[in-house]
Design a protein around this motif. Structure first.
Motif, PDB file in Angstrom:
ATOM      1  N   GLU A 124       0.830  -1.206   0.000  1.00 31.85           N
ATOM      2  CA  GLU A 124       0.000   0.000   0.000  1.00 31.85           C
ATOM      3  C   GLU A 124       0.865   1.257   0.000  1.00 31.85           C
ATOM      4  OE1 GLU A 124      -3.270   0.530  -0.208  1.00 31.85           O
ATOM      5  OE2 GLU A 124      -3.501  -1.609  -0.640  1.00 31.85           O
ATOM      6  N   ARG A 125       1.938   1.219   0.745  1.00 34.97           N
ATOM      7  CA  ARG A 125       2.828   2.378   0.788  1.00 34.97           C
ATOM      8  C   ARG A 125       3.460   2.613  -0.590  1.00 34.97           C
ATOM      9  NH1 ARG A 125       8.033   3.281   4.855  1.00 34.97           N
ATOM     10  NH2 ARG A 125       8.688   5.290   3.951  1.00 34.97           N
ATOM     11  N   ASP A 126       3.836   1.539  -1.250  1.00 37.96           N
ATOM     12  CA  ASP A 126       4.402   1.685  -2.594  1.00 37.96           C
ATOM     13  C   ASP A 126       3.387   2.300  -3.552  1.00 37.96           C
ATOM     14  OD1 ASP A 126       6.807   0.616  -1.785  1.00 37.96           O
ATOM     15  OD2 ASP A 126       6.293  -1.437  -2.405  1.00 37.96           O
ATOM     16  N   ARG A 127       2.133   1.865  -3.455  1.00 43.90           N
ATOM     17  CA  ARG A 127       1.106   2.431  -4.326  1.00 43.90           C
ATOM     18  C   ARG A 127       0.892   3.914  -4.035  1.00 43.90           C
ATOM     19  NH1 ARG A 127      -1.218  -2.904  -4.074  1.00 43.90           N
ATOM     20  NH2 ARG A 127      -2.205  -2.480  -2.083  1.00 43.90           N
ATOM     21  N   ILE A 128       0.901   4.285  -2.742  1.00 44.82           N
ATOM     22  CA  ILE A 128       0.737   5.697  -2.376  1.00 44.82           C
ATOM     23  C   ILE A 128       1.916   6.520  -2.893  1.00 44.82           C
ATOM     24  CG2 ILE A 128       0.645   7.307  -0.436  1.00 44.82           C
ATOM     25  CD1 ILE A 128      -0.881   5.162   1.116  1.00 44.82           C
ATOM     26  N   ASP A 129       3.124   5.966  -2.748  1.00 49.46           N
ATOM     27  CA  ASP A 129       4.308   6.689  -3.250  1.00 49.46           C
ATOM     28  C   ASP A 129       4.232   6.892  -4.758  1.00 49.46           C
ATOM     29  OD1 ASP A 129       5.344   6.863  -0.712  1.00 49.46           O
ATOM     30  OD2 ASP A 129       6.600   5.060  -0.901  1.00 49.46           O
ATOM     31  N   ARG A 130       3.748   5.868  -5.457  1.00 48.68           N
ATOM     32  CA  ARG A 130       3.608   6.019  -6.905  1.00 48.68           C
ATOM     33  C   ARG A 130       2.574   7.081  -7.260  1.00 48.68           C
ATOM     34  NH1 ARG A 130       4.268   0.250  -6.847  1.00 48.68           N
ATOM     35  NH2 ARG A 130       2.003  -0.036  -6.877  1.00 48.68           N
ATOM     36  N   ASP A 185       3.199  14.781  -8.361  1.00 52.43           N
ATOM     37  CA  ASP A 185       4.348  15.680  -8.469  1.00 52.43           C
ATOM     38  C   ASP A 185       4.709  15.935  -9.932  1.00 52.43           C
ATOM     39  OD1 ASP A 185       4.493  15.827  -5.738  1.00 52.43           O
ATOM     40  OD2 ASP A 185       6.029  14.261  -5.551  1.00 52.43           O
ATOM     41  N   GLY A 186       4.603  14.897 -10.745  1.00 54.17           N
ATOM     42  CA  GLY A 186       4.890  15.076 -12.164  1.00 54.17           C
ATOM     43  C   GLY A 186       3.913  16.025 -12.840  1.00 54.17           C
ATOM     44  N   VAL A 187       2.615  15.899 -12.476  1.00 55.48           N
ATOM     45  CA  VAL A 187       1.607  16.794 -13.053  1.00 55.48           C
ATOM     46  C   VAL A 187       1.848  18.223 -12.609  1.00 55.48           C
ATOM     47  CG1 VAL A 187      -0.848  17.331 -13.102  1.00 55.48           C
ATOM     48  CG2 VAL A 187      -0.100  14.959 -13.258  1.00 55.48           C
ATOM     49  N   LEU A 188       2.164  18.423 -11.320  1.00 56.00           N
ATOM     50  CA  LEU A 188       2.437  19.779 -10.820  1.00 56.00           C
ATOM     51  C   LEU A 188       3.671  20.374 -11.495  1.00 56.00           C
ATOM     52  CD1 LEU A 188       1.715  19.348  -6.990  1.00 56.00           C
ATOM     53  CD2 LEU A 188       0.312  20.529  -8.687  1.00 56.00           C
ATOM     54  N   SER A 189       4.674  19.556 -11.692  1.00 57.68           N
ATOM     55  CA  SER A 189       5.878  20.053 -12.350  1.00 57.68           C
ATOM     56  C   SER A 189       5.566  20.514 -13.775  1.00 57.68           C
ATOM     57  CB  SER A 189       6.945  18.957 -12.386  1.00 57.68           C
ATOM     58  OG  SER A 189       7.316  18.574 -11.066  1.00 57.68           O
ATOM     59  N   GLN A 190       4.735  19.770 -14.471  1.00 61.60           N
ATOM     60  CA  GLN A 190       4.338  20.176 -15.814  1.00 61.60           C
ATOM     61  C   GLN A 190       3.549  21.481 -15.781  1.00 61.60           C
ATOM     62  OE1 GLN A 190       2.222  16.917 -17.569  1.00 61.60           O
ATOM     63  NE2 GLN A 190       4.036  15.600 -17.734  1.00 61.60           N
ATOM     64  N   ALA A 191       2.651  21.626 -14.765  1.00 62.28           N
ATOM     65  CA  ALA A 191       1.868  22.854 -14.660  1.00 62.28           C
ATOM     66  C   ALA A 191       2.774  24.058 -14.390  1.00 62.28           C
ATOM     67  CB  ALA A 191       0.831  22.719 -13.539  1.00 62.28           C
ATOM     68  N   TYR A 192       3.759  23.905 -13.487  1.00 60.90           N
ATOM     69  CA  TYR A 192       4.688  24.998 -13.210  1.00 60.90           C
ATOM     70  C   TYR A 192       5.498  25.358 -14.452  1.00 60.90           C
ATOM     71  CZ  TYR A 192       3.708  24.447  -8.220  1.00 60.90           C
ATOM     72  OH  TYR A 192       3.095  24.394  -7.001  1.00 60.90           O
ATOM     73  N   ALA A 193       5.892  24.329 -15.199  1.00 64.86           N
ATOM     74  CA  ALA A 193       6.666  24.593 -16.412  1.00 64.86           C
ATOM     75  C   ALA A 193       5.834  25.359 -17.439  1.00 64.86           C
ATOM     76  CB  ALA A 193       7.162  23.272 -17.001  1.00 64.86           C
ATOM     77  N   ILE A 194       4.551  25.001 -17.577  1.00 63.81           N
ATOM     78  CA  ILE A 194       3.672  25.712 -18.517  1.00 63.81           C
ATOM     79  C   ILE A 194       3.474  27.150 -18.076  1.00 63.81           C
ATOM     80  CG2 ILE A 194       1.317  25.796 -19.405  1.00 63.81           C
ATOM     81  CD1 ILE A 194       1.299  22.744 -19.283  1.00 63.81           C
ATOM     82  N   ASN A 195       3.276  27.359 -16.749  1.00 64.61           N
ATOM     83  CA  ASN A 195       3.105  28.726 -16.232  1.00 64.61           C
ATOM     84  C   ASN A 195       4.352  29.572 -16.485  1.00 64.61           C
ATOM     85  OD1 ASN A 195       1.905  30.877 -14.871  1.00 64.61           O
ATOM     86  ND2 ASN A 195       2.720  30.224 -12.896  1.00 64.61           N
ATOM     87  N   GLU A 196       5.507  28.972 -16.265  1.00 67.96           N
ATOM     88  CA  GLU A 196       6.756  29.690 -16.510  1.00 67.96           C
ATOM     89  C   GLU A 196       6.905  30.034 -17.990  1.00 67.96           C
ATOM     90  OE1 GLU A 196      11.571  29.074 -15.742  1.00 67.96           O
ATOM     91  OE2 GLU A 196      10.119  27.550 -15.148  1.00 67.96           O
ATOM     92  N   ASN A 197       6.461  29.117 -18.846  1.00 70.07           N
ATOM     93  CA  ASN A 197       6.525  29.363 -20.284  1.00 70.07           C
ATOM     94  C   ASN A 197       5.630  30.523 -20.685  1.00 70.07           C
ATOM     95  OD1 ASN A 197       7.145  29.029 -22.970  1.00 70.07           O
ATOM     96  ND2 ASN A 197       5.740  27.336 -23.288  1.00 70.07           N
TER      97      ASN A 197
END
Length: 226
Positions: free
Chosen positions: A144-150, A156-168
């Motif tokens: 369960e912990r592994d699934r939560i970490d995934r 985090d990946g989606v947020l990183s993409q959103a920040y990158a788009i905002n910066e662009n």
């Protein structure tokens, strides 16, 4: 000599037919090694196919020996080099098919050993978990912990993409601002452009005053006549 020629043609025809049958059985036999769930023991169909291939190889071995004896019985003048080459080719194909049988048999054995090993490992794991419920619960919590970490990594990946788009977007906005400033600066350096822009603005203001006055007069006249 005619009977010898007929015997040669018949034996060659038999050899070709047996070679074709062997290749067809190889196609069926090779599928037992690629099945998704290979049984722990050879099935009846697998054993039958392997036995048929062995019988064909034995028949072909005897047939090649018979062809060889036929050519040896011919005189040097009648035994052509072409017949000898054909005999050599039949021997070569026979050896290749014998090697192919050994190769496929080894593949099936390896696949069966691997499947049995995985099955035994799963059985040992299930037996261990059933006899140690606390460890089983711990494994469940770790899963369960592994699934939560995934899941967190995905967020985090989606947020990183959103920040990158905002910066662009910010970079594009700054670029457009720089372009606008350059255009204004370039226009200000051209003689007469500022005065022309001023006259256009004054004309627009004058036209606006005239239009507003006309509308006001129309409204007053309308109120008077009513």
């Amino acid at each position: 000599m005619s009977s010898t020629g007929n015997g040669w043609a018949q034996l060659r025809q038999q050899a070709r037919a047996l070679e074709s049958q062997t290749e067809n059985l190889f196609h069926t036999y090779s599928q037992f090694s690629s099945t998704s769930k290979i049984p722990p023991r050879p099935s009846e169909e697998e054993q039958k196919t392997e036995s048929q291939i062995e019988e064909l190889l034995e028949k072909r071995e005897n047939l090649v020996a018979q062809i060889s004896r036929l050519l040896d019985s011919e005189s040097t003048l009648t035994s052509s080099a072409l017949k000898q080459n054909n005999l050599s080719r039949h021997r070569e194909i026979l050896r290749e098919h014998e090697g192919e049988l050994a190769r496929i048999r080894s593949q099936i054995s390896t696949a069966r050993d691997r499947a049995n090993l995985l099955s035994n490992v799963r059985s040992d794991i299930d037996a261990y978990r059933s006899s140690n419920p606390a460890d089983s619960e711990a494994d469940y919590m770790l899963d369960e912990r592994d699934r939560i970490d995934r899941s967190h990594n995905t967020v985090d990946g989606v947020l990183s993409q959103a920040y990158a788009i905002n910066e662009n977007f910010g970079v594009q906005r700054d670029t457009l601002s720089n372009v606008n400033r350059r255009i204004v600066g370039a226009a200000s350096q051209i003689p007469g452009v500022n005065s022309l822009i001023g006259k256009i603005g004054a004309k627009k203001r004058r036209d606006g005053i005239i239009l507003g006055s006309f509308i006001a007069l129309c409204c007053l006249a309308l109120l008077y006549f009513l």
